[in-house]
Design an enzyme around this catalytic site. Structure first.
Site, PDB file in Angstrom:
ATOM      1  N   GLY A  11      51.491  41.071 116.895  1.00  0.00           N
ATOM      2  CA  GLY A  11      51.267  42.582 117.013  1.00  0.00           C
ATOM      3  C   GLY A  11      51.322  43.189 118.465  1.00  0.00           C
ATOM      4  O   GLY A  11      51.072  42.405 119.482  1.00  0.00           O
ATOM      5  N   ARG A  25      58.598  39.565 138.018  1.00  0.00           N
ATOM      6  CA  ARG A  25      58.578  40.057 139.302  1.00  0.00           C
ATOM      7  C   ARG A  25      57.926  38.410 140.346  1.00  0.00           C
ATOM      8  O   ARG A  25      58.630  38.200 141.169  1.00  0.00           O
ATOM      9  CB  ARG A  25      58.081  41.036 139.615  1.00  0.00           C
ATOM     10  CG  ARG A  25      58.833  42.494 139.201  1.00  0.00           C
ATOM     11  CD  ARG A  25      58.716  43.553 139.868  1.00  0.00           C
ATOM     12  NE  ARG A  25      59.528  44.515 139.564  1.00  0.00           N
ATOM     13  CZ  ARG A  25      59.718  46.086 139.729  1.00  0.00           C
ATOM     14  NH1 ARG A  25      58.842  46.412 140.443  1.00  0.00           N
ATOM     15  NH2 ARG A  25      60.709  46.769 139.342  1.00  0.00           N
ATOM     16  N   ARG A  72      57.186  39.324 113.625  1.00  0.00           N
ATOM     17  CA  ARG A  72      56.627  38.312 112.773  1.00  0.00           C
ATOM     18  C   ARG A  72      57.932  37.217 112.442  1.00  0.00           C
ATOM     19  O   ARG A  72      58.813  37.943 112.035  1.00  0.00           O
ATOM     20  CB  ARG A  72      55.947  38.562 111.648  1.00  0.00           C
ATOM     21  CG  ARG A  72      55.087  39.779 111.980  1.00  0.00           C
ATOM     22  CD  ARG A  72      53.573  39.737 112.237  1.00  0.00           C
ATOM     23  NE  ARG A  72      52.873  40.735 112.317  1.00  0.00           N
ATOM     24  CZ  ARG A  72      51.577  40.889 112.964  1.00  0.00           C
ATOM     25  NH1 ARG A  72      51.393  39.760 113.890  1.00  0.00           N
ATOM     26  NH2 ARG A  72      51.129  41.906 113.286  1.00  0.00           N
ATOM     27  N   CYS A  73      57.785  36.045 112.674  1.00  0.00           N
ATOM     28  CA  CYS A  73      59.074  35.372 112.433  1.00  0.00           C
ATOM     29  C   CYS A  73      58.676  34.099 111.433  1.00  0.00           C
ATOM     30  O   CYS A  73      58.127  32.898 112.080  1.00  0.00           O
ATOM     31  CB  CYS A  73      59.548  34.900 113.674  1.00  0.00           C
ATOM     32  SG  CYS A  73      61.010  33.564 113.683  1.00  0.00           S
ATOM     33  N   GLY A 102      49.091  37.021 120.457  1.00  0.00           N
ATOM     34  CA  GLY A 102      48.053  36.749 120.033  1.00  0.00           C
ATOM     35  C   GLY A 102      47.905  35.266 119.434  1.00  0.00           C
ATOM     36  O   GLY A 102      48.767  34.402 119.878  1.00  0.00           O
ATOM     37  N   ASP A 103      46.847  34.795 118.731  1.00  0.00           N
ATOM     38  CA  ASP A 103      46.464  33.573 118.415  1.00  0.00           C
ATOM     39  C   ASP A 103      47.529  32.878 117.430  1.00  0.00           C
ATOM     40  O   ASP A 103      47.888  31.794 117.520  1.00  0.00           O
ATOM     41  CB  ASP A 103      45.169  33.340 117.647  1.00  0.00           C
ATOM     42  CG  ASP A 103      44.818  34.136 116.264  1.00  0.00           C
ATOM     43  OD1 ASP A 103      45.795  35.038 116.303  1.00  0.00           O
ATOM     44  OD2 ASP A 103      43.813  34.032 115.949  1.00  0.00           O
ATOM     45  N   THR A 126      46.072  41.701 122.728  1.00  0.00           N
ATOM     46  CA  THR A 126      45.493  42.171 121.456  1.00  0.00           C
ATOM     47  C   THR A 126      44.613  42.906 121.222  1.00  0.00           C
ATOM     48  O   THR A 126      43.606  42.810 122.057  1.00  0.00           O
ATOM     49  CB  THR A 126      45.264  40.917 120.291  1.00  0.00           C
ATOM     50  OG1 THR A 126      44.480  41.696 119.026  1.00  0.00           O
ATOM     51  CG2 THR A 126      44.345  39.966 120.885  1.00  0.00           C
ATOM     52  N   ASP A 128      42.263  43.556 119.327  1.00  0.00           N
ATOM     53  CA  ASP A 128      41.303  43.033 118.781  1.00  0.00           C
ATOM     54  C   ASP A 128      40.207  42.307 119.659  1.00  0.00           C
ATOM     55  O   ASP A 128      39.152  41.872 119.120  1.00  0.00           O
ATOM     56  CB  ASP A 128      41.879  42.050 117.567  1.00  0.00           C
ATOM     57  CG  ASP A 128      42.300  42.786 116.475  1.00  0.00           C
ATOM     58  OD1 ASP A 128      42.114  43.965 116.327  1.00  0.00           O
ATOM     59  OD2 ASP A 128      43.064  42.057 115.473  1.00  0.00           O
ATOM     60  N   ARG A 172      39.592  43.381 111.284  1.00  0.00           N
ATOM     61  CA  ARG A 172      39.587  42.698 110.123  1.00  0.00           C
ATOM     62  C   ARG A 172      38.498  41.734 109.974  1.00  0.00           C
ATOM     63  O   ARG A 172      37.732  41.576 109.141  1.00  0.00           O
ATOM     64  CB  ARG A 172      40.747  42.322 109.552  1.00  0.00           C
ATOM     65  CG  ARG A 172      41.809  43.408 108.854  1.00  0.00           C
ATOM     66  CD  ARG A 172      42.752  42.821 107.828  1.00  0.00           C
ATOM     67  NE  ARG A 172      44.010  43.779 107.940  1.00  0.00           N
ATOM     68  CZ  ARG A 172      44.888  43.646 108.724  1.00  0.00           C
ATOM     69  NH1 ARG A 172      45.179  42.591 109.573  1.00  0.00           N
ATOM     70  NH2 ARG A 172      46.217  44.480 108.781  1.00  0.00           N
ATOM     71  N   ARG A 212      14.373  63.961 113.513  1.00  0.00           N
ATOM     72  CA  ARG A 212      13.929  64.262 114.998  1.00  0.00           C
ATOM     73  C   ARG A 212      15.019  65.330 115.308  1.00  0.00           C
ATOM     74  O   ARG A 212      15.000  65.501 116.945  1.00  0.00           O
ATOM     75  CB  ARG A 212      13.826  63.091 115.773  1.00  0.00           C
ATOM     76  CG  ARG A 212      15.327  62.375 116.296  1.00  0.00           C
ATOM     77  CD  ARG A 212      15.031  61.323 117.458  1.00  0.00           C
ATOM     78  NE  ARG A 212      16.126  60.805 117.831  1.00  0.00           N
ATOM     79  CZ  ARG A 212      17.166  61.363 118.481  1.00  0.00           C
ATOM     80  NH1 ARG A 212      17.012  62.651 118.885  1.00  0.00           N
ATOM     81  NH2 ARG A 212      18.182  60.757 118.801  1.00  0.00           N
ATOM     82  N   LYS A 214      18.613  65.622 114.804  1.00  0.00           N
ATOM     83  CA  LYS A 214      19.894  65.414 115.070  1.00  0.00           C
ATOM     84  C   LYS A 214      20.719  66.422 114.317  1.00  0.00           C
ATOM     85  O   LYS A 214      20.294  66.581 113.247  1.00  0.00           O
ATOM     86  CB  LYS A 214      20.151  63.806 114.972  1.00  0.00           C
ATOM     87  CG  LYS A 214      20.183  62.979 116.027  1.00  0.00           C
ATOM     88  CD  LYS A 214      20.812  61.638 115.788  1.00  0.00           C
ATOM     89  CE  LYS A 214      20.499  60.923 116.936  1.00  0.00           C
ATOM     90  NZ  LYS A 214      21.294  59.477 117.132  1.00  0.00           N
ATOM     91  N   HIS A 216      24.168  65.766 113.622  1.00  0.00           N
ATOM     92  CA  HIS A 216      25.270  65.201 113.094  1.00  0.00           C
ATOM     93  C   HIS A 216      25.134  63.839 113.424  1.00  0.00           C
ATOM     94  O   HIS A 216      24.034  63.284 114.229  1.00  0.00           O
ATOM     95  CB  HIS A 216      26.497  65.663 114.064  1.00  0.00           C
ATOM     96  CG  HIS A 216      26.622  65.549 115.495  1.00  0.00           C
ATOM     97  ND1 HIS A 216      25.853  66.280 116.174  1.00  0.00           N
ATOM     98  CD2 HIS A 216      27.074  64.379 115.964  1.00  0.00           C
ATOM     99  CE1 HIS A 216      26.081  65.711 117.461  1.00  0.00           C
ATOM    100  NE2 HIS A 216      26.660  64.426 117.317  1.00  0.00           N
TER     101      HIS A 216
HETATM  102  P1  ADP Z   1      49.613  37.285 116.661  1.00  0.00           P
HETATM  103  O1  ADP Z   1      50.234  36.337 117.755  1.00  0.00           O
HETATM  104  O2  ADP Z   1      49.568  38.835 117.156  1.00  0.00           O
HETATM  105  O3  ADP Z   1      48.415  36.640 116.316  1.00  0.00           O
HETATM  106  P2  ADP Z   1      50.886  36.565 114.052  1.00  0.00           P
HETATM  107  O4  ADP Z   1      49.738  35.781 113.646  1.00  0.00           O
HETATM  108  O5  ADP Z   1      51.601  37.385 113.163  1.00  0.00           O
HETATM  109  O6  ADP Z   1      50.692  37.551 115.304  1.00  0.00           O
HETATM  110  O7  ADP Z   1      51.890  35.323 114.794  1.00  0.00           O
HETATM  111  C1  ADP Z   1      53.220  35.626 115.575  1.00  0.00           C
HETATM  112  C2  ADP Z   1      54.507  34.891 115.056  1.00  0.00           C
HETATM  113  O8  ADP Z   1      54.010  33.492 115.667  1.00  0.00           O
HETATM  114  C3  ADP Z   1      54.542  34.465 113.418  1.00  0.00           C
HETATM  115  O9  ADP Z   1      55.235  35.523 113.072  1.00  0.00           O
HETATM  116  C4  ADP Z   1      55.059  33.338 113.611  1.00  0.00           C
HETATM  117  O10 ADP Z   1      56.377  33.338 114.064  1.00  0.00           O
HETATM  118  C5  ADP Z   1      54.385  32.444 114.604  1.00  0.00           C
HETATM  119  N1  ADP Z   1      53.233  31.706 114.476  1.00  0.00           N
HETATM  120  C6  ADP Z   1      52.081  32.008 113.711  1.00  0.00           C
HETATM  121  N2  ADP Z   1      51.219  31.225 113.121  1.00  0.00           N
HETATM  122  C7  ADP Z   1      52.010  30.085 113.397  1.00  0.00           C
HETATM  123  C8  ADP Z   1      52.046  28.522 112.981  1.00  0.00           C
HETATM  124  N3  ADP Z   1      50.751  28.222 112.488  1.00  0.00           N
HETATM  125  N4  ADP Z   1      52.844  27.620 113.381  1.00  0.00           N
HETATM  126  C9  ADP Z   1      53.872  28.161 113.923  1.00  0.00           C
HETATM  127  N5  ADP Z   1      54.300  29.314 114.066  1.00  0.00           N
HETATM  128  C10 ADP Z   1      53.409  30.479 113.996  1.00  0.00           C
END
Ligand code: ADP
Length: 332
Positions: A11, A25, A72-73, A102-103, A126, A128, A172, A212, A214, A216
């Site tokens: 994201g 840089r 996303r891949c 992100g994670d 992120t 979040d 979420r 008391r 308020k 809104h």
């Molecule tokens: P974020 O990095 O924001 O948490 P995602 O969870 O969508 O977003 O992960 C981004 C991309 O990282 C995924 O589209 C995928 O290519 C790769 N990815 C996510 N989880 C895994 C995993 N368990 N193993 C390998 N690649 C992953």
């Protein structure tokens, strides 16, 4: 290390560009070739990259989103996909990779390092703010400010019409954004996934406020909140709509719902996010130059601190109890 690759993945978050600028840089300052790949991991697989110059990242520190684009891949989740990505990097002589994301992205990073020896450093970005190993992620502060700005405007109408507004915030699984923005915006109630609240408690607090004088109320609801305000007929509704109806039914007050949605992800990064992104991006390059990898750079007590990726991923980021309690006390 002579060449480093960089991607933004998952994201998008405001400040990703500022982090990219710092990677490029600081890398060039240290005499390293920086190669930026487009569309996250997909760009590694498709070999979509540009060698970066100092000027390639001019005029982006203030821009939201990511100039590299993100994606996303699914292919990268397969062994074959990761092998292709690693082979492409090796063919270009790139031995290190900075992942701004992100994670999920860090899980992918951990695997390509383990399986193929690509040296990875993660930069957490992120809105979040739900990643272990750092107090704050890039983009969070901007999102908090965006929500506050929206709530200020909503409050004008809420006061004029003496209404209850239920504002739905992104989050979420974690309620960091709702909690921090709720405290800063002076919300009357804050509902987060980590602490289910009963309809009775919410209504008691609303009535107490009305008694008391308020005029809104603003109720901030993270999108992942559950609770007894959901009835069977509500199951397809978002929590804000379910709660709004439940309050109207119980108290007879008029309520309005605002779902802030994706506007929370956009916008120019705040000063705090630009500084955080600049420090983190530069530190990621420093770590790789020192031969350190398999790490995520974080900010702990205002200092840059690296944590092993696996450790950061295993941590459960905890809601700050003091802030939660304070937001309750100040809104009574
Ligand atoms: P974020 O990095 O924001 O948490 P995602 O969870 O969508 O977003 O992960 C981004 C991309 O990282 C995924 O589209 C995928 O290519 C790769 N990815 C996510 N989880 C895994 C995993 N368990 N193993 C390998 N690649 C992953």
């Amino acid at each position: 290390m002579k060449k480093i690759g960089v991607i933004t993945s998952g994201g998008d978050a405001p400040g990703m560009n500022a982090a990219l600028r710092a990677v490029v840089r600081n890398g060039i300052y240290k005499g390293i070739g920086i190669y930026a790949f487009q569309h996250g991991f997909q760009g590694l697989i498709n070999k979509k990259f540009s060698p970066m110059q100092r000027g390639s990242v001019a005029d982006i520190i203030q821009r939201g989103g990511t100039i590299l684009q993100t994606a996303r891949c699914e292919e990268f989740k397969t062994k074959e996909g990761r092998t292709k990505a690693a082979e492409n990097l090796k063919e270009l002589g790139i031995s290190g990779l900075v992942i701004i994301g992100g994670d999920g992205s860090f899980r992918g990073g951990e695997l390509i390092q383990k399986e193929h020896g690509i040296e990875v450093v993660g930069v957490p970005a992120t809105i979040d703010n739900d990643i272990g190993g750092t107090d704050f992620c890039i983009g969070f502060d901007t999102a908090v400010n965006t929500v506050i700005d929206a709530v200020n405007k909503i409050r004008d109408t809420a006061t004029s019409h003496e209404r209850i507004f239920v504002v739905e915030i992104m989050g979420r699984e974690r309620g960091f954004l709702a909690l921090y923005a709720g405290l800063a915006a002076g919300a009357e109630s804050i509902l987060i996934p980590e602490r289910p609240t009963s309809l009775k408690d919410i209504c008691d607090k609303l009535e107490h406020g009305f008694k008391r004088g308020k005029k809104h109320s603003i109720i901030m609801v993270a999108e992942g909140v559950g609770g007894d305000f959901y009835t069977n007929r509500d199951l397809r509704k978002t929590p804000a709509f379910a709660l709004s109806e439940a309050i109207s039914d119980k108290l007879g007050h008029e309520t309005r719902v605002i779902v802030l949605g994706h506007l929370q992800r956009g916008g120019a990064p705040s000063a705090r996010d630009r500084i955080l992104a600049s420090r983190m991006g530069a530190s990621a390059v420093d770590l790789l130059c020192e031969g350190k990898s398999g790490l995520m750079i974080g900010m702990v007590h205002e200092e840059m601190k690296a944590t092993p990726l696996g450790e950061a991923l295993a941590q459960e980021p905890q809601i700050n109890e003091e802030i939660l309690q304070l937001s309750h006390i100040l809104s009574l």
